[in-house]
Design an enzyme around this catalytic site. Structure first.
Site, short mmCIF file in Angstrom:
data_model
loop_
_atom_site.label_atom_id
_atom_site.label_comp_id
_atom_site.label_asym_id
_atom_site.label_seq_id
_atom_site.Cartn_x
_atom_site.Cartn_y
_atom_site.Cartn_z
N HIS A 1 35.43 -3.31 104.41
CA HIS A 1 34.28 -4.21 104.17
C HIS A 1 34.55 -5.21 103.04
O HIS A 1 33.79 -5.37 102.09
CB HIS A 1 32.96 -3.45 103.95
CG HIS A 1 32.94 -2.39 102.89
ND1 HIS A 1 33.22 -2.62 101.57
CD2 HIS A 1 32.61 -1.08 102.97
CE1 HIS A 1 33.08 -1.51 100.87
NE2 HIS A 1 32.72 -0.56 101.70
N HIS B 1 26.59 11.92 102.18
CA HIS B 1 26.52 10.46 102.08
C HIS B 1 26.54 9.89 103.50
O HIS B 1 27.36 10.30 104.32
CB HIS B 1 27.72 9.98 101.28
CG HIS B 1 27.77 8.51 101.02
ND1 HIS B 1 26.65 7.72 100.91
CD2 HIS B 1 28.84 7.68 100.84
CE1 HIS B 1 27.03 6.47 100.66
NE2 HIS B 1 28.34 6.42 100.62
N ASP C 1 31.84 10.10 97.34
CA ASP C 1 32.66 8.94 96.99
C ASP C 1 33.14 8.93 95.55
O ASP C 1 34.05 8.17 95.21
CB ASP C 1 31.89 7.65 97.29
CG ASP C 1 32.09 7.18 98.72
OD1 ASP C 1 33.01 7.69 99.39
OD2 ASP C 1 31.33 6.32 99.19
N TYR D 1 39.60 1.59 92.70
CA TYR D 1 38.44 2.10 93.43
C TYR D 1 37.18 1.98 92.59
O TYR D 1 36.13 1.51 93.06
CB TYR D 1 38.71 3.55 93.81
CG TYR D 1 37.70 4.20 94.72
CD1 TYR D 1 37.84 4.14 96.10
CD2 TYR D 1 36.63 4.91 94.20
CE1 TYR D 1 36.94 4.77 96.94
CE2 TYR D 1 35.71 5.52 95.03
CZ TYR D 1 35.87 5.45 96.40
OH TYR D 1 34.96 6.07 97.21
N ASP E 1 31.56 5.04 107.00
CA ASP E 1 32.91 5.57 106.92
C ASP E 1 32.93 7.09 106.81
O ASP E 1 33.97 7.72 106.99
CB ASP E 1 33.70 4.94 105.76
CG ASP E 1 33.00 5.05 104.43
OD1 ASP E 1 31.78 4.87 104.38
OD2 ASP E 1 33.68 5.29 103.41
N HIS F 1 37.40 10.32 99.83
CA HIS F 1 38.54 9.42 100.05
C HIS F 1 39.69 9.85 99.15
O HIS F 1 39.48 10.22 97.99
CB HIS F 1 38.19 7.97 99.71
CG HIS F 1 37.24 7.30 100.64
ND1 HIS F 1 37.53 7.06 101.98
CD2 HIS F 1 36.00 6.80 100.44
CE1 HIS F 1 36.50 6.44 102.54
NE2 HIS F 1 35.56 6.28 101.64
N HIS G 1 27.08 6.08 95.34
CA HIS G 1 26.73 4.70 95.11
C HIS G 1 25.70 4.18 96.13
O HIS G 1 25.45 2.98 96.20
CB HIS G 1 27.99 3.82 95.14
CG HIS G 1 28.69 3.80 96.48
ND1 HIS G 1 28.96 2.61 97.12
CD2 HIS G 1 29.14 4.77 97.29
CE1 HIS G 1 29.59 2.87 98.26
NE2 HIS G 1 29.70 4.16 98.38
N GLU H 1 27.00 6.63 104.52
CA GLU H 1 27.73 5.40 104.80
C GLU H 1 28.60 5.61 106.05
O GLU H 1 29.16 6.68 106.25
CB GLU H 1 28.59 5.02 103.59
CG GLU H 1 29.10 3.59 103.64
CD GLU H 1 29.74 3.14 102.34
OE1 GLU H 1 30.16 1.97 102.28
OE2 GLU H 1 29.82 3.94 101.38
#
Length: 405
Positions: A24, A78, A164, A196, A82, A229, A145, A80
């Site tokens: 993104h 989370h 994250d 990151y 991904d 990640h 986040h 999101e």
């Protein structure tokens, strides 16, 4: 890669994305991973999912350990995409499983999927799920986040599933920090962490500091941190926690980064005398040309450095587009404890340097002004002004840096 046991009966069942280079808008030259974890206990529990492209990978990894139908609980830290965009495929295999999620997470999932028929259990900080030999403690981390974010702590294994937080975008065959360091280096891993943080978590420094302190006050023993990640921290997780506290405090190197762009090299030709002035004050310098550098790389170098000089030619009485894009991106990240200045060239009507300073002030950054401007191309007298500007900026930066030591 097949599943990896990270603790007894706890497995990494995620996917490695070797090819992704644009996340993104955040450039990922080293790819990334989508980590999720399976706990084999009396109640088999899956923590998080993966990006939809890799649904079959995680399902295959799970099948290498158990039949997916045995999963009774799905914890979503989370939402999101991904991490969560493969949930629908996973839920087809475990339709009777209960999803443990925050209230905001549940509402968010409803915007992505038809959740009718799914069983939800809304959790908040302090809630505990017993799955047999283990107790899963949920810790809400809103805006670290996304509003739905939370972490899961497994007391019996001293394991923090941190979503994250503490992650990195790095595709590697190594699953753990000590393995990674053997193949690469400590500095490369540290740089990935800072990259990151700078591009994703910079705006949330105060929240991160508060949440880390809250976790520390809870007295949680942590000997492994497993993010969503990158690598898993098992050698000494306290190092990455300290790194996050330092970054949340705005820690930076005593370095000036010059971030610029140029049309016909006039702004670029101002850099050597500015750089020499900085060097003559005993300060190191990095130079970044925006159209030759990914935006995320420029952001990382800005964040690593205490001081930044922005160089921009004037185009149509305003900043050059790539410089305006950089400062707009930076303003959204809400940097703190940095000192900045600007320089540039113009032809018949200036405006870019003035606009850059207006942007700095909107961000609440410490400024050294006025900047330096030249008409068309720097003369020998202009080069002297550039040199003095660089020297003065370095002096001011050293004084400013001293406030945070």
């Amino acid at each position: 890669m097949k599943a990896v046991e990270i603790k007894p009966d706890i497995y990494w069942v995620g996917a490695i994305d070797w090819a992704v280079r644009d996340f993104h808008g955040y450039i990922t030259p080293n790819g990334t991973t989508y980590n999720n974890y399976l706990i084999v206990d009396k109640q088999v529990t899956l923590l998080d999912a993966v990006k939809h492209d890799f649904a079959e990978v995680t399902i295959g990894n799970i099948k290498g350990i158990i039949e997916p139908s045995r999963i009774e609980n799905l914890v979503i830290n989370h939402i999101e995409p991904d991490h969560a965009s493969s949930i629908d495929k996973i839920m087809k295999l475990i339709p009777d499983a209960t999803i443990y999620i925050t209230e905001k997470g549940r509402k968010g999932l409803e915007r992505y999927f038809d959740t009718s028929g799914w069983k939800f259990k809304i959790v908040k900080t302090g809630d505990i799920l017993n799955i047999g030999k283990r107790n899963l403690l949920f810790i809400e981390t809103p805006m670290i986040h996304w509003p739905d974010s939370m972490m899961t702590y497994i007391k019996e294994d001293k394991l923090l599933i941190s979503q994250d937080a503490f992650g990195q975008h790095y595709a590697s065959a190594s699953r753990f920090d000590d393995e990674f360091i053997k193949c690469f280096s400590v500095s490369e891993l540290e740089d990935a962490v800072r990259d990151y943080y700078a591009n994703i978590l910079m705006p949330f420094g105060a929240l991160i500091k508060k949440k880390v302190e809250e976790i520390q006050k809870m007295g949680l023993e942590i000997d492994m941190i497993a993010p969503d990640h990158g690598i898993i921290w098992r050698d000494d997780p306290s190092k990455v926690i300290k790194a996050y506290l330092d970054m949340a405090d705005g820690k930076a190197d005593l370095v000036v980064v010059i971030i610029y762009d140029t049309m016909w090299h006039s702004t670029e030709q101002m850099i050597p005398p500015i750089l020499q002035g900085i060097k003559d004050e005993g300060v190191e310098v990095k130079v970044i040309k925006l159209r030759s550098t990914p935006m995320s790389g420029a952001i990382k170098e800005f964040w690593k450095s205490r001081g930044c000089l922005v160089g921009t030619p004037t185009l149509n009485n305003i900043m050059f587009p790539s410089v305006a894009e950089f400062l707009s991106h930076l303003r959204g990240l809400r940097p703190k404890k940095r000192i900045v200045g600007a320089f540039g060239s113009y032809g018949w009507g200036g405006g870019a340097v003035k606009e850059a300073y207006e942007e700095f002030k909107k961000m609440g950054l410490e400024v050294v002004e006025p900047g330096v401007q030249v008409v068309y191309r720097a003369s020998s007298e202009d080069e002297k002004r550039c040199y003095e500007f660089g020297r003065e900026f370095a002096k001011r930066m050293k004084e400013y840096h001293g406030k945070f030591l």
